[in-house]
Design a protein around this motif. Structure first.
Motif, PDB file in Angstrom:
ATOM      1  N   MET A  80       8.369   2.577  -0.535  1.00 46.84           N
ATOM      2  CA  MET A  80       9.492   3.137   0.235  1.00 46.84           C
ATOM      3  C   MET A  80      10.296   2.058   0.947  1.00 46.84           C
ATOM      4  O   MET A  80      11.487   2.208   1.172  1.00 46.84           O
ATOM      5  CB  MET A  80       8.954   4.159   1.252  1.00 46.84           C
ATOM      6  CG  MET A  80      10.005   5.034   1.909  1.00 46.84           C
ATOM      7  SD  MET A  80      10.689   4.323   3.398  1.00 46.84           S
ATOM      8  CE  MET A  80       9.539   4.848   4.631  1.00 46.84           C
ATOM      9  N   PHE A  81       9.640   0.952   1.340  1.00 47.77           N
ATOM     10  CA  PHE A  81      10.371  -0.059   2.109  1.00 47.77           C
ATOM     11  C   PHE A  81      10.060  -1.457   1.593  1.00 47.77           C
ATOM     12  O   PHE A  81       9.133  -1.662   0.814  1.00 47.77           O
ATOM     13  CB  PHE A  81      10.020   0.051   3.603  1.00 47.77           C
ATOM     14  CG  PHE A  81       8.547  -0.015   3.896  1.00 47.77           C
ATOM     15  CD1 PHE A  81       7.886  -1.227   3.958  1.00 47.77           C
ATOM     16  CD2 PHE A  81       7.808   1.150   4.098  1.00 47.77           C
ATOM     17  CE1 PHE A  81       6.526  -1.294   4.232  1.00 47.77           C
ATOM     18  CE2 PHE A  81       6.445   1.087   4.364  1.00 47.77           C
ATOM     19  CZ  PHE A  81       5.815  -0.142   4.425  1.00 47.77           C
ATOM     20  N   GLY A 114       5.499  10.526  -1.540  1.00 44.65           N
ATOM     21  CA  GLY A 114       4.188   9.868  -1.454  1.00 44.65           C
ATOM     22  C   GLY A 114       3.355  10.431  -0.323  1.00 44.65           C
ATOM     23  O   GLY A 114       2.275  10.997  -0.540  1.00 44.65           O
ATOM     24  N   CYS A 115       3.855  10.332   0.888  1.00 47.24           N
ATOM     25  CA  CYS A 115       3.107  10.824   2.049  1.00 47.24           C
ATOM     26  C   CYS A 115       3.051  12.351   2.029  1.00 47.24           C
ATOM     27  O   CYS A 115       2.114  12.950   2.527  1.00 47.24           O
ATOM     28  CB  CYS A 115       3.759  10.333   3.344  1.00 47.24           C
ATOM     29  SG  CYS A 115       2.723  10.602   4.774  1.00 47.24           S
ATOM     30  N   VAL A 163       0.820  -1.217   0.000  1.00 46.65           N
ATOM     31  CA  VAL A 163       0.000   0.000   0.000  1.00 46.65           C
ATOM     32  C   VAL A 163       0.850   1.263   0.000  1.00 46.65           C
ATOM     33  O   VAL A 163       0.316   2.366   0.076  1.00 46.65           O
ATOM     34  CB  VAL A 163      -0.998   0.045   1.183  1.00 46.65           C
ATOM     35  CG1 VAL A 163      -1.991  -1.100   1.078  1.00 46.65           C
ATOM     36  CG2 VAL A 163      -0.290   0.056   2.523  1.00 46.65           C
ATOM     37  N   CYS A 164       2.150   1.097  -0.092  1.00 46.18           N
ATOM     38  CA  CYS A 164       3.018   2.263  -0.253  1.00 46.18           C
ATOM     39  C   CYS A 164       3.171   2.493  -1.752  1.00 46.18           C
ATOM     40  O   CYS A 164       3.837   1.721  -2.447  1.00 46.18           O
ATOM     41  CB  CYS A 164       4.380   2.035   0.399  1.00 46.18           C
ATOM     42  SG  CYS A 164       5.437   3.482   0.237  1.00 46.18           S
ATOM     43  N   ARG A 204      11.065   8.525  -1.035  1.00 48.09           N
ATOM     44  CA  ARG A 204       9.851   7.895  -1.587  1.00 48.09           C
ATOM     45  C   ARG A 204       8.652   8.245  -0.703  1.00 48.09           C
ATOM     46  O   ARG A 204       7.559   8.518  -1.196  1.00 48.09           O
ATOM     47  CB  ARG A 204      10.026   6.379  -1.703  1.00 48.09           C
ATOM     48  CG  ARG A 204      10.979   6.012  -2.813  1.00 48.09           C
ATOM     49  CD  ARG A 204      11.168   4.515  -2.972  1.00 48.09           C
ATOM     50  NE  ARG A 204      12.138   4.286  -4.015  1.00 48.09           N
ATOM     51  CZ  ARG A 204      11.833   4.169  -5.318  1.00 48.09           C
ATOM     52  NH1 ARG A 204      10.587   4.178  -5.712  1.00 48.09           N
ATOM     53  NH2 ARG A 204      12.783   4.011  -6.214  1.00 48.09           N
ATOM     54  N   CYS A 205       8.864   8.240   0.600  1.00 48.59           N
ATOM     55  CA  CYS A 205       7.784   8.646   1.512  1.00 48.59           C
ATOM     56  C   CYS A 205       7.594  10.164   1.447  1.00 48.59           C
ATOM     57  O   CYS A 205       6.462  10.644   1.451  1.00 48.59           O
ATOM     58  CB  CYS A 205       8.086   8.202   2.940  1.00 48.59           C
ATOM     59  SG  CYS A 205       6.779   8.646   4.105  1.00 48.59           S
ATOM     60  N   CYS A 215      -1.681  10.278   2.766  1.00 52.81           N
ATOM     61  CA  CYS A 215      -1.299   8.860   2.771  1.00 52.81           C
ATOM     62  C   CYS A 215      -1.275   8.347   4.219  1.00 52.81           C
ATOM     63  O   CYS A 215      -2.275   8.417   4.914  1.00 52.81           O
ATOM     64  CB  CYS A 215       0.042   8.675   2.059  1.00 52.81           C
ATOM     65  SG  CYS A 215       0.506   6.941   1.904  1.00 52.81           S
ATOM     66  N   GLY A 216      -0.163   7.813   4.669  1.00 50.15           N
ATOM     67  CA  GLY A 216      -0.143   7.150   5.980  1.00 50.15           C
ATOM     68  C   GLY A 216      -0.613   5.708   5.847  1.00 50.15           C
ATOM     69  O   GLY A 216      -0.855   5.025   6.842  1.00 50.15           O
ATOM     70  N   ASN A 217      -0.758   5.234   4.606  1.00 52.17           N
ATOM     71  CA  ASN A 217      -1.372   3.921   4.361  1.00 52.17           C
ATOM     72  C   ASN A 217      -0.685   2.766   5.088  1.00 52.17           C
ATOM     73  O   ASN A 217      -1.347   1.850   5.572  1.00 52.17           O
ATOM     74  CB  ASN A 217      -1.373   3.610   2.863  1.00 52.17           C
ATOM     75  CG  ASN A 217      -2.281   4.549   2.102  1.00 52.17           C
ATOM     76  OD1 ASN A 217      -3.181   5.137   2.695  1.00 52.17           O
ATOM     77  ND2 ASN A 217      -2.052   4.695   0.808  1.00 52.17           N
ATOM     78  N   CYS A 218       0.666   2.795   5.141  1.00 53.72           N
ATOM     79  CA  CYS A 218       1.371   1.656   5.760  1.00 53.72           C
ATOM     80  C   CYS A 218       1.000   1.534   7.232  1.00 53.72           C
ATOM     81  O   CYS A 218       0.965   0.432   7.783  1.00 53.72           O
ATOM     82  CB  CYS A 218       2.883   1.803   5.593  1.00 53.72           C
ATOM     83  SG  CYS A 218       3.544   3.337   6.254  1.00 53.72           S
TER      84      CYS A 218
HETATM   85  S1  SF4 Z   1       3.248   6.962   4.766  1.00 54.48           S
HETATM   86 FE1  SF4 Z   1       2.626   6.420   2.681  1.00 54.48          FE
HETATM   87  S2  SF4 Z   1       4.365   7.018   1.379  1.00 54.48           S
HETATM   88 FE2  SF4 Z   1       5.106   6.978   3.501  1.00 54.48          FE
HETATM   89  S3  SF4 Z   1       5.986   4.938   3.736  1.00 54.48           S
HETATM   90 FE3  SF4 Z   1       3.850   4.827   4.463  1.00 54.48          FE
HETATM   91  S4  SF4 Z   1       2.655   4.193   2.700  1.00 54.48           S
HETATM   92 FE4  SF4 Z   1       4.671   4.871   1.950  1.00 54.48          FE
END
Ligand code: SF4
Ligand code: SF4
Length: 397
Positions: free
Chosen positions: A196-197, A225-226, A191-192, A221-222, A315-318
């Motif tokens: 990023m990782f 994305g974030c 879901v990133c 990458r974060c 985001c914040g998905n992870c």
């Molecule tokens: S917050 Fe979003 S962009 Fe950042 S590492 Fe988590 S999923 Fe990836």
């Protein structure tokens, strides 16, 4: 007479005021390789630190992941800010109790406060003291495979708080790996959007304990994305709440270029977009923080609180999909990856569409409306600067 230790008094106060778990660590217990493990950076006379976690609202997380319009994003964002404010408020209260007993104490601001005496401090953020290091070392939380800290029953959907003090508190132990919330499903990696990782593990050593989690490929990458600059997932089937679109960055150099090119587009969305109707004064009313307390917090940490108010979460998905229950986490994954793609129309309205329709609308916007407005010289300067900062973005600190 019942003797209540300082540890017990602090723990009781925090648990009574919304904390899920509390841990304590000494200065010696935090000795290790990462700079942000040093608790004396924030308070030179610090002997101990207190760490705790407060929960996020899972219903609001679901609406955020589903990309419910009109309020799915903003309501989670407000809940998130409220959790930060609450953590900071109760940290300050514990600091006040400790000061009354003659100790020095400092509540740590739970985000947006970074060291300024490190290279590239404008873009690479090292906190005065890392909340995650405090939490994993003291047992207030435990690392999941993603590197997010969580708790059984909550997963990673927590916000950490903490404080440092000259008082000598009794240390608590890290949570044993057998008590982790993480089953290594690795859905957090998927879901990133900019991946990023993932892959092999990396570890940090704190106070003689090794803590490991999956490797950071590149922190930019974060950042991209974030940070809301780029929203489309690598596979192109769904997006974060960000309408920013760039080709997936395969290499470290690609991600540096992406960031260098994207600043103006994000700003356009941020200023003119959905944030318009956001009323921050509701935070005080609904967030359990009185006007008086808010002003007191503001006086202590004006810049960080202003940054917190101005944040735009896309985001914040992870963190948000990981609920510590494999079925719920899998359901979150399904919800997010079927939630569609965000596109911002010419009139600034944000719409959520199936991937093909979103792509068509995006191209219909025309070059002028869908491309970064930044001129080439600005992008070139940003690229050169970020390129020099590159090596500081390849591991946690
Ligand atoms: S917050 Fe979003 S962009 Fe950042 S590492 Fe988590 S999923 Fe990836
Ligand atoms: S989503 Fe949560 S449980 Fe699954 S691997 Fe990531 S951190 Fe572990």
């Amino acid at each position: 007479m019942n003797f209540v230790s300082l540890n017990e008094e602090i723990e009781k106060y925090l648990l009574d005021n919304g904390a899920l778990k509390v841990g304590f660590v000494t200065k010696e217990g935090m000795m290790g390789d990462p700079p942000s493990a040093d608790i004396t950076y924030a308070l030179p006379k610090a002997q101990s630190a207190v760490s705790f976690a407060v929960p996020l609202d899972k219903d609001k997380i679901r609406a955020f992941l589903r990309k419910d319009l009109p309020n799915g994003r903003v309501e989670h964002e407000i809940d998130n800010i409220k959790a930060y404010l609450k953590a900071y408020k109760i940290s300050n209260e514990v600091a006040r109790i400790l000061k009354e007993k003659g100790h020095e104490a400092l509540a740590l601001f739970p985000n947006f406060k970074y060291r300024e005496d490190v290279p590239f401090s404008g873009v690479r953020s090292f906190p005065p003291v890392s909340f995650r290091y405090l939490a994993v070392r003291s047992g207030a939380g435990i690392y999941g495979w993603s590197g997010n800290v969580g708790l059984k029953g909550y997963g990673a959907t927590i916000i950490l708080g903490g404080l440092v003090t000259s008082a000598k508190l009794e240390p608590t132990d890290p949570i044993p790996q057998s008590e982790t919330f993480c089953n290594e499903c690795k859905l957090c990696e998927k879901v990133c959007t900019l991946r990023m990782f993932g892959g092999e593990n990396e570890s940090v050593s704190i106070g003689g304990h090794e803590f490991s989690f999956t490797k950071r490929r590149h922190l930019m990458r974060c950042f991209a994305g974030c940070g809301g600059y780029a929203g489309l997932d690598k596979e192109g089937k769904w997006s974060t709440w960000s309408p920013g679109r760039y080709p997936y960055p395969e290499t470290n150099d690609d991600v540096v270029r992406l960031l260098a090119q994207s600043f103006r587009l994000k700003r356009k969305w941020y200023i003119k977009g959905e944030k318009k109707g956001y009323e921050i004064s509701n935070l005080k009313k609904d967030g359990g923080v009185t006007d008086e307390e808010y002003e007191a917090l503001l006086a202590q940490n004006k810049k960080a609180l202003k940054d917190l108010k101005n944040v735009t979460l896309t985001c914040g998905n992870c963190q948000l999909i990981c609920w510590g229950d494999p079925k719920e986490t899998a359901e979150n994954y399904k919800i997010l990856t079927n939630s569609g793609c965000a596109v911002q129309k010419k009139n600034d309205e944000l719409v959520i569409l199936p991937p093909e329709e979103a792509r068509d609308l995006f191209y219909e916007l025309g070059n002028k409306n869908r491309k970064s407005l930044g001129n080439k010289i600005v992008s070139w300067i940003a690229y050169k600067y970020l390129k020099r900062a590159n090596k500081y973005f390849q591991r946690d600190g």
